[in-house]
Write a protein that holds these residues in place. Sequence first.
Motif, PDB file in Angstrom:
ATOM      1  N   PHE A   1      -5.121  -8.077  -3.709  1.00  0.00           N
ATOM      2  CA  PHE A   1      -4.210  -7.080  -3.531  1.00  0.00           C
ATOM      3  C   PHE A   1      -4.613  -6.087  -2.621  1.00  0.00           C
ATOM      4  O   PHE A   1      -3.882  -5.055  -2.063  1.00  0.00           O
ATOM      5  N   LEU A   2      -6.004  -5.932  -2.557  1.00  0.00           N
ATOM      6  CA  LEU A   2      -6.821  -4.805  -1.628  1.00  0.00           C
ATOM      7  C   LEU A   2      -6.313  -4.741  -0.169  1.00  0.00           C
ATOM      8  O   LEU A   2      -5.875  -3.709   0.505  1.00  0.00           O
ATOM      9  N   PRO A   3      -6.323  -6.085   0.483  1.00  0.00           N
ATOM     10  CA  PRO A   3      -5.713  -5.909   1.956  1.00  0.00           C
ATOM     11  C   PRO A   3      -4.217  -5.645   1.975  1.00  0.00           C
ATOM     12  O   PRO A   3      -3.760  -5.286   2.990  1.00  0.00           O
ATOM     13  N   VAL A   4      -3.549  -6.051   0.966  1.00  0.00           N
ATOM     14  CA  VAL A   4      -2.080  -5.885   0.779  1.00  0.00           C
ATOM     15  C   VAL A   4      -1.815  -4.229   0.728  1.00  0.00           C
ATOM     16  O   VAL A   4      -1.203  -3.832   1.668  1.00  0.00           O
ATOM     17  N   VAL A   5      -2.643  -3.579  -0.018  1.00  0.00           N
ATOM     18  CA  VAL A   5      -2.555  -2.172  -0.275  1.00  0.00           C
ATOM     19  C   VAL A   5      -2.841  -1.564   1.224  1.00  0.00           C
ATOM     20  O   VAL A   5      -2.356  -0.577   1.316  1.00  0.00           O
ATOM     21  N   SER A   6      -4.097  -1.839   1.798  1.00  0.00           N
ATOM     22  CA  SER A   6      -4.668  -1.289   3.021  1.00  0.00           C
ATOM     23  C   SER A   6      -3.382  -1.345   4.033  1.00  0.00           C
ATOM     24  O   SER A   6      -3.498  -0.508   5.000  1.00  0.00           O
ATOM     25  N   ALA A   7      -2.870  -2.724   4.028  1.00  0.00           N
ATOM     26  CA  ALA A   7      -1.826  -2.644   5.100  1.00  0.00           C
ATOM     27  C   ALA A   7      -0.737  -1.817   4.959  1.00  0.00           C
ATOM     28  O   ALA A   7       0.140  -1.190   5.896  1.00  0.00           O
ATOM     29  N   LEU A   8      -0.075  -1.708   3.546  1.00  0.00           N
ATOM     30  CA  LEU A   8       0.737  -0.702   3.214  1.00  0.00           C
ATOM     31  C   LEU A   8       0.531   0.677   3.486  1.00  0.00           C
ATOM     32  O   LEU A   8       1.397   1.528   4.104  1.00  0.00           O
ATOM     33  N   ILE A   9      -0.547   1.191   3.450  1.00  0.00           N
ATOM     34  CA  ILE A   9      -1.210   2.262   3.622  1.00  0.00           C
ATOM     35  C   ILE A   9      -1.023   2.672   5.209  1.00  0.00           C
ATOM     36  O   ILE A   9      -0.911   3.722   5.322  1.00  0.00           O
ATOM     37  N   GLN A  10      -1.625   1.747   5.820  1.00  0.00           N
ATOM     38  CA  GLN A  10      -1.708   1.865   7.194  1.00  0.00           C
ATOM     39  C   GLN A  10      -0.241   1.923   7.823  1.00  0.00           C
ATOM     40  O   GLN A  10       0.034   2.787   8.778  1.00  0.00           O
ATOM     41  N   ILE A  11       0.675   1.137   7.295  1.00  0.00           N
ATOM     42  CA  ILE A  11       2.119   1.283   7.790  1.00  0.00           C
ATOM     43  C   ILE A  11       2.617   2.649   7.412  1.00  0.00           C
ATOM     44  O   ILE A  11       3.442   3.305   8.252  1.00  0.00           O
ATOM     45  N   SER A  12       2.348   3.235   6.117  1.00  0.00           N
ATOM     46  CA  SER A  12       2.837   4.444   5.802  1.00  0.00           C
ATOM     47  C   SER A  12       2.483   5.545   6.581  1.00  0.00           C
ATOM     48  O   SER A  12       3.107   6.404   7.024  1.00  0.00           O
ATOM     49  N   GLN A  13       1.003   5.508   6.852  1.00  0.00           N
ATOM     50  CA  GLN A  13       0.320   6.397   7.694  1.00  0.00           C
ATOM     51  C   GLN A  13       1.013   6.522   8.980  1.00  0.00           C
ATOM     52  O   GLN A  13       1.106   7.530   9.556  1.00  0.00           O
ATOM     53  N   ASN A  14       1.244   5.517   9.484  1.00  0.00           N
ATOM     54  CA  ASN A  14       1.755   5.573  11.068  1.00  0.00           C
ATOM     55  C   ASN A  14       3.240   6.004  10.809  1.00  0.00           C
ATOM     56  O   ASN A  14       3.521   6.915  11.887  1.00  0.00           O
ATOM     57  N   LEU A  15       3.952   5.786  10.082  1.00  0.00           N
ATOM     58  CA  LEU A  15       5.168   6.164   9.864  1.00  0.00           C
ATOM     59  C   LEU A  15       5.147   7.843   9.729  1.00  0.00           C
ATOM     60  O   LEU A  15       5.998   8.581  10.181  1.00  0.00           O
ATOM     61  N   PHE A  16       4.360   8.332   8.711  1.00  0.00           N
ATOM     62  CA  PHE A  16       4.386   9.814   8.526  1.00  0.00           C
ATOM     63  C   PHE A  16       3.811  10.403   9.693  1.00  0.00           C
ATOM     64  O   PHE A  16       4.302  11.477  10.046  1.00  0.00           O
ATOM     65  N   GLU A  17       2.975   9.951  10.361  1.00  0.00           N
ATOM     66  CA  GLU A  17       2.324  10.396  11.823  1.00  0.00           C
ATOM     67  C   GLU A  17       3.554  10.631  12.806  1.00  0.00           C
ATOM     68  O   GLU A  17       3.669  11.492  13.430  1.00  0.00           O
ATOM     69  N   ALA A  18       4.340   9.615  12.682  1.00  0.00           N
ATOM     70  CA  ALA A  18       5.595   9.562  13.844  1.00  0.00           C
ATOM     71  C   ALA A  18       6.528  10.721  13.437  1.00  0.00           C
ATOM     72  O   ALA A  18       6.915  11.247  14.368  1.00  0.00           O
ATOM     73  N   LEU A  19       6.653  10.830  12.250  1.00  0.00           N
ATOM     74  CA  LEU A  19       7.731  11.908  11.810  1.00  0.00           C
ATOM     75  C   LEU A  19       7.048  13.340  11.742  1.00  0.00           C
ATOM     76  O   LEU A  19       8.014  14.233  11.786  1.00  0.00           O
ATOM     77  N   ASN A  20       5.663  13.252  11.847  1.00  0.00           N
ATOM     78  CA  ASN A  20       5.037  14.673  11.942  1.00  0.00           C
ATOM     79  C   ASN A  20       5.683  15.607  10.945  1.00  0.00           C
ATOM     80  O   ASN A  20       6.332  16.925  11.315  1.00  0.00           O
TER      81      ASN A  20
END
Length: 324
Positions: free
Chosen positions: A114-133
């Motif tokens: 589950f570690l790489p799964v969570v890592s991928a979800l975190i990366q996607i979430s971080q990119n989304l929040f950065e885009a929303l600023n």
Amino acid sequence: MNLFVTPLSRVFLLIGLMLINLVIFSMLGGIIAVQITGISLAELQSGLTDLNSLSTPMINTLKITQSIISIGAFGVTAISFSRLSGFKAAEFLGLERKPNLIFLALALVLAFSFLPVVSALIQISQNLFEALNLTWARELDKSSAETLKLFLKDMNFNGLLINILVMAIIPAITEEVLFRGAFLNAFYTLTGRAHWGVILSALAFALIHQQATNFFPIFVSGVLLGYIALWTKSLYAGIFLHFMNNALSVIGEYLIQQNPENTFITETTFPWFITLAGFAITGLIVWYYQKNQIIIEETEFVEVLKNDDINPENTENTEDERNA
């Protein structure tokens, strides 16, 4: 003695108990912590204005306080709620059934897959929040990150053991009995559906962590832990998985601090093929849990784990047998 008989009143009772215990054990934790470390409350309050300047005794004071808050606001709340609902705590919270070794072994494998799964979800979430600023999200995440960094900084081996206790063992037990024990049960009785119980308890689990960017990964983790509780009719596998997830994060930070030049250890993202393998293995383990779920005729994990709500096909069979 069941003082709160309606589903909605039970939800309000649970939330009220958690808030009351949060206040009580925050004060109690602070008093006990300063007695142990010798730090005065005035010194601690002064140090909290600049977290980066806190001394080791002050950090230890915060760790002790946090542990007591977790035990009180989560663990004591879950036990109190079960008693006020008219049940034995062990039965109500899914701790009466003996741990299943196969389920525990799968939880160990799941902790790594589950570690790489969570890592991928975190990366996607971080990119989304950065885009929303979103400013409020950055501020919320900054506060959580500073506290985490404070707890993990300058770890020696003894510090590693203390952090595993404070950040892995205690949260794994107390959070599971509250969110997968008490909250899942309360939301199930409110909605009449176990699946909604899982979703709503996972939502509460994500909200309590107060992390905007990591909200969705934490929510997904809560859903996974909720279904494991439903299918195993116990909290033991979920507690072990929760513990391993937190402990691996603490151990990973310790290894990074001990080997800062090792790029293999310090790499925070996984290659695509490892992430893909993580999704596949996680999916297989979840499938195994679901296919081999424990079926019971009577309510052993109280209302949440009734066989008829989780597996409708088995309900039909049971009703046919009763009519025969």
